[in-house]
Design a protein around this motif. Structure first.
Motif, PDB file in Angstrom:
ATOM      1  N   THR A 269     -34.798   8.977  12.500  1.00 52.33           N
ATOM      2  CA  THR A 269     -34.789   7.857  11.553  1.00 52.33           C
ATOM      3  C   THR A 269     -33.419   7.736  10.900  1.00 52.33           C
ATOM      4  O   THR A 269     -32.911   6.623  10.710  1.00 52.33           O
ATOM      5  N   SER A 270     -32.802   8.858  10.585  1.00 54.52           N
ATOM      6  CA  SER A 270     -31.464   8.848   9.992  1.00 54.52           C
ATOM      7  C   SER A 270     -30.446   8.238  10.961  1.00 54.52           C
ATOM      8  O   SER A 270     -29.602   7.433  10.558  1.00 54.52           O
ATOM      9  N   ILE A 271     -30.538   8.593  12.221  1.00 54.78           N
ATOM     10  CA  ILE A 271     -29.624   8.039  13.229  1.00 54.78           C
ATOM     11  C   ILE A 271     -29.828   6.527  13.344  1.00 54.78           C
ATOM     12  O   ILE A 271     -28.871   5.767  13.480  1.00 54.78           O
ATOM     13  N   LEU A 272     -31.069   6.087  13.268  1.00 58.13           N
ATOM     14  CA  LEU A 272     -31.370   4.660  13.418  1.00 58.13           C
ATOM     15  C   LEU A 272     -30.749   3.810  12.317  1.00 58.13           C
ATOM     16  O   LEU A 272     -30.536   2.609  12.501  1.00 58.13           O
TER      17      LEU A 272
ATOM     18  N   LEU B  18     -23.480   4.022  16.876  1.00 51.95           N
ATOM     19  CA  LEU B  18     -23.899   5.338  17.350  1.00 51.95           C
ATOM     20  C   LEU B  18     -22.733   6.096  17.943  1.00 51.95           C
ATOM     21  O   LEU B  18     -21.959   5.551  18.725  1.00 51.95           O
ATOM     22  N   SER B  19     -22.633   7.372  17.592  1.00 46.98           N
ATOM     23  CA  SER B  19     -21.677   8.247  18.263  1.00 46.98           C
ATOM     24  C   SER B  19     -22.318   8.672  19.581  1.00 46.98           C
ATOM     25  O   SER B  19     -23.512   8.434  19.809  1.00 46.98           O
TER      26      SER B  19
ATOM     27  N   ARG C 199     -27.103  10.472  22.601  1.00 44.87           N
ATOM     28  CA  ARG C 199     -27.778  11.528  23.376  1.00 44.87           C
ATOM     29  C   ARG C 199     -29.058  11.969  22.684  1.00 44.87           C
ATOM     30  O   ARG C 199     -30.092  12.165  23.333  1.00 44.87           O
ATOM     31  N   ALA C 200     -29.019  12.111  21.359  1.00 48.20           N
ATOM     32  CA  ALA C 200     -30.208  12.529  20.609  1.00 48.20           C
ATOM     33  C   ALA C 200     -31.321  11.499  20.766  1.00 48.20           C
ATOM     34  O   ALA C 200     -32.488  11.856  20.954  1.00 48.20           O
ATOM     35  N   LEU C 201     -30.970  10.216  20.707  1.00 45.49           N
ATOM     36  CA  LEU C 201     -31.975   9.169  20.880  1.00 45.49           C
ATOM     37  C   LEU C 201     -32.523   9.165  22.311  1.00 45.49           C
ATOM     38  O   LEU C 201     -33.724   9.010  22.524  1.00 45.49           O
TER      39      LEU C 201
END
Length: 191
Positions: free
Chosen positions: A20-23, A28-29, A34-36
């Motif tokens: 959720t934090s990445i979203l 995006l890095s 990759r995490a997603l």
């Protein structure tokens, strides 16, 4: 030895929180992407149905928080059996959602059919999160494609960079006039 349920849920929650934090990031890095992708690659494991004890506990909580209907002419054990029959296949999270909604919006102990109506509104967190991740990955890919086409248009991309693009992107570059198909491969047009 299996992890206790609380520990398993906590580890899943922290992963969901990280995702959720990445979203929320505007861009995006590579590590975020990759995490997603790793999150999407994991199989979606539907939640297990609640145990009978968990279901009975939730029904007791609803019963305490709501008034009994005067029109109920059914024996208590038979009534509980009907609730269990109708609700036993739902996961605990869905039943918790049902309990919160009923306590918040209902004065009376709901009928099993009313419980089912509430459960129709339940959406598992993981399912919604997966859709958000897929959408974010699609947007990121589209942004990269747009950037690549912009760089091609401005003549800022080398032949080696162009050769490393996905074939589909090379086809798009061809249709936009930035490349051409020669001897079975796409090559940059000379300025």
């Amino acid at each position: 030895m299996d992890k206790p349920k609380a520990v398993t849920d906590l580890s899943r929650r922290s992963t969901s929180q990280e995702i959720t934090s990445i979203l929320t990031k505007p861009e995006l890095s590579e590590s975020d992407e990759r995490a997603l992708q790793d999150f999407i690659a994991k199989p979606f494991i539907p939640e297990q149905p609640a145990t009978t004890d968990e279901l009975l506990f939730l029904l007791r909580q609803i019963s305490v928080a709501t008034a009994k209907r005067d029109d109920v002419l059914v024996d208590g054990k038979l009534k509980v059996a009907v609730y269990i029959e109708q609700l036993a296949s739902y996961p605990l999270a869905a039943l918790e959602f049902m309990k919160r909604e009923i306590i918040k919006h209902s004065k009376w102990m709901p009928l099993p059919s009313e419980c089912l109506e509430v459960l129709e509104r339940y959406r598992p967190e993981q399912a919604g999160l997966r859709l958000s991740v897929e959408s974010k990955l699609t947007s990121a890919k589209q942004a990269k494609l747009s950037n690549a086409m912009r760089r091609l248009k401005l003549g800022e991309m080398s032949a080696d960079e162009f050769a490393s693009l996905p074939k589909r992107w090379q086809q798009i570059a061809d249709t936009q006039g930035h490349a051409r198909f020669v001897d079975g491969e796409y090559v940059l047009r000379k300025p």
